[in-house]
Scaffold this active site. Structure first.
Site, mmCIF file in Angstrom:
data_model
loop_
_atom_site.group_PDB
_atom_site.id
_atom_site.type_symbol
_atom_site.label_atom_id
_atom_site.label_comp_id
_atom_site.label_asym_id
_atom_site.label_seq_id
_atom_site.Cartn_x
_atom_site.Cartn_y
_atom_site.Cartn_z
ATOM 1 C CD GLN A 89 -2.710 -1.237 2.511
ATOM 2 O OE1 GLN A 89 -2.495 -0.488 3.456
ATOM 3 N NE2 GLN A 89 -3.645 -2.186 2.565
ATOM 4 C CG HIS A 151 -2.934 -0.531 7.912
ATOM 5 N ND1 HIS A 151 -3.531 -1.090 9.012
ATOM 6 C CD2 HIS A 151 -3.649 -0.990 6.835
ATOM 7 C CE1 HIS A 151 -4.557 -1.852 8.629
ATOM 8 N NE2 HIS A 151 -4.625 -1.806 7.303
ATOM 9 C CD GLU A 244 -13.728 4.626 14.601
ATOM 10 O OE1 GLU A 244 -13.803 3.653 15.369
ATOM 11 O OE2 GLU A 244 -13.037 5.644 14.851
ATOM 12 C CE1 TYR A 254 -11.377 11.032 17.527
ATOM 13 C CE2 TYR A 254 -9.017 11.354 17.754
ATOM 14 C CZ TYR A 254 -10.286 11.874 17.629
ATOM 15 O OH TYR A 254 -10.474 13.239 17.629
ATOM 16 C CE1 TYR A 265 -10.039 -6.542 6.556
ATOM 17 C CE2 TYR A 265 -8.027 -6.525 7.869
ATOM 18 C CZ TYR A 265 -8.961 -5.856 7.099
ATOM 19 O OH TYR A 265 -8.830 -4.511 6.861
#
Length: 373
Positions: A89, A151, A244, A254, A265
């Site tokens: 990613q 991520h 979110e 958070y 998953y």
């Protein structure tokens, strides 16, 4: 509290044509619109920025910064980019302009970087002369590094005081998001030269990194500034469910992974808790996950019906979501562009009054949303 409590409306296709997306008209609850194709064939475009002279910059995750000038994609990529790695990613991620770009031509790039200790998220500052970057200076690096290739987060946004907010993902190692001696899993607020911003919540706490503004964030893929309050709004990926929307407030935890509305998953629970004292509840969440990416408030004149609405792209569910807000809360939700069948990576409010979209694919596109005439 399932998402079905909100109003969900599907977009409808008004006109079917074989001559391309430009001839298709889409219907929403409040406006009819079409898509204009601005650029095509970009390799996983990730972010978009608008220069004062009408030029646009687009990042390709594959490691290129591209220019759209006079409505045309320039063939030659911008030169002088910092050293980066394209892995999983990671790659070239966000591009944002200095608040005084008109005078100093300075911009900021976030990207993945690798050395012998592993990979991480970096932010570099540079000057753009129209074709080339010069004076490239790395001003932020998330530590420690790791071998994970997911991520990275990378979304950035400036506040009205000229401080830069930088999202760093948990790198797929969830417990790092609750460790404030570890830069992963939070939002960092820095000055334009990379120092901790004045007033950061943990400046006097030796147990926590000075740049931290929030923590307990999984993987923020959208950040934008509220046009009236000046607050920074964000959204982040949950696992299977639990995406979110949050307002980024100083010192807030958070909750990831101590609380979540999603599951692993594997199908197993990550935690049985959705609430804990001292941990913020999301303003809004999705279950199942839509994989949100890109976020923008509509502030233009082309669609007066949408003034103040919040638009969110979706990768997994391949749509654009319009959220109506009332009293700082989500009061309605509408799905748009479901027929397009493309992963929406970024959503930007253009200076021309149009919403601009990036689609995430090996041959991604740049679109403008404009009214049907």
């Amino acid at each position: 509290m399932p998402i079905c409590k909100h109003l969900i409306l599907a977009s409808g296709l008004l006109l079917t044509s074989t001559v391309g997306i430009a001839s298709q008209a889409f219907s929403s609850e409040q406006a009819d619109f079409r898509l204009e194709t601005v650029a095509q064939g970009l390799e996983h475009p990730w972010s978009l920025a608008f220069l004062p002279d009408g030029t646009s910059l687009v990042t390709e995750r594959a490691g290129r910064l591209r220019v759209i000038r006079n409505g045309q994609l320039v063939d030659t990529p911008v030169g002088g980019l910092p050293e980066l790695v394209v892995s999983g990613q990671g790659g070239l991620l966000d591009v944002v302009l200095h608040p005084d770009f008109k005078n100093n031509q300075t911009l900021f790039l976030s990207y993945a970087h690798r050395n012998q200790k592993g990979m991480t998220t970096r932010v570099a500052r540079a000057v753009f002369d129209g074709n080339q970057l010069t004076g490239v200076d790395v001003i932020f690096e998330a530590l420690p590094r790791s071998g994970a290739s997911r991520h990275f987060a990378g979304r950035m946004e400036f506040d009205r005081e000229g401080n830069l907010y930088v999202a760093v993902g948990d790198r797929g190692e969830m417990d790092r998001a609750q460790d404030t001696e570890d830069d992963a899993g939070g939002v960092h607020r820095i000055t334009t030269d990379g120092r901790p911003a004045p007033g950061n919540p943990f400046l006097d706490d030796r147990r926590r990194n000075d740049t931290f503004f929030t923590f307990g964030n999984r993987n923020i893929q959208g950040m934008t500034i509220h046009p009236e309050t000046g607050e920074i709004w964000s959204h982040e990926h949950g696992p299977r469910g639990g995406d979110e929307i949050n307002i980024i407030r100083a010192g807030t935890n958070y909750g990831w992974p101590e609380i979540t509305y999603g599951i692993d998953y594997s199908g197993l629970p990550i935690t049985l808790d959705t609430k804990k004292e001292g941990m913020a509840q999301p303003l809004h969440y999705w279950d199942p996950s839509i994989a949100p990416s890109g976020i923008a408030f509509y502030t233009g004149d082309l669609f007066p019906q949408w003034q103040g609405d919040l638009f969110v792209g979706a990768l997994k569910m391949r749509k654009l979501v319009r959220l109506e807000l009332e009293g700082g809360k989500v009061s309605g939700e509408e799905d748009l562009l479901t027929e397009l069948g493309e992963r929406i990576r970024d959503v930007r409010m253009g200076p021309d009054g149009a919403l601009w979209l990036l689609t995430d694919s090996p041959r991604g596109n740049v679109y403008r949303m404009v009214p049907v005439q």
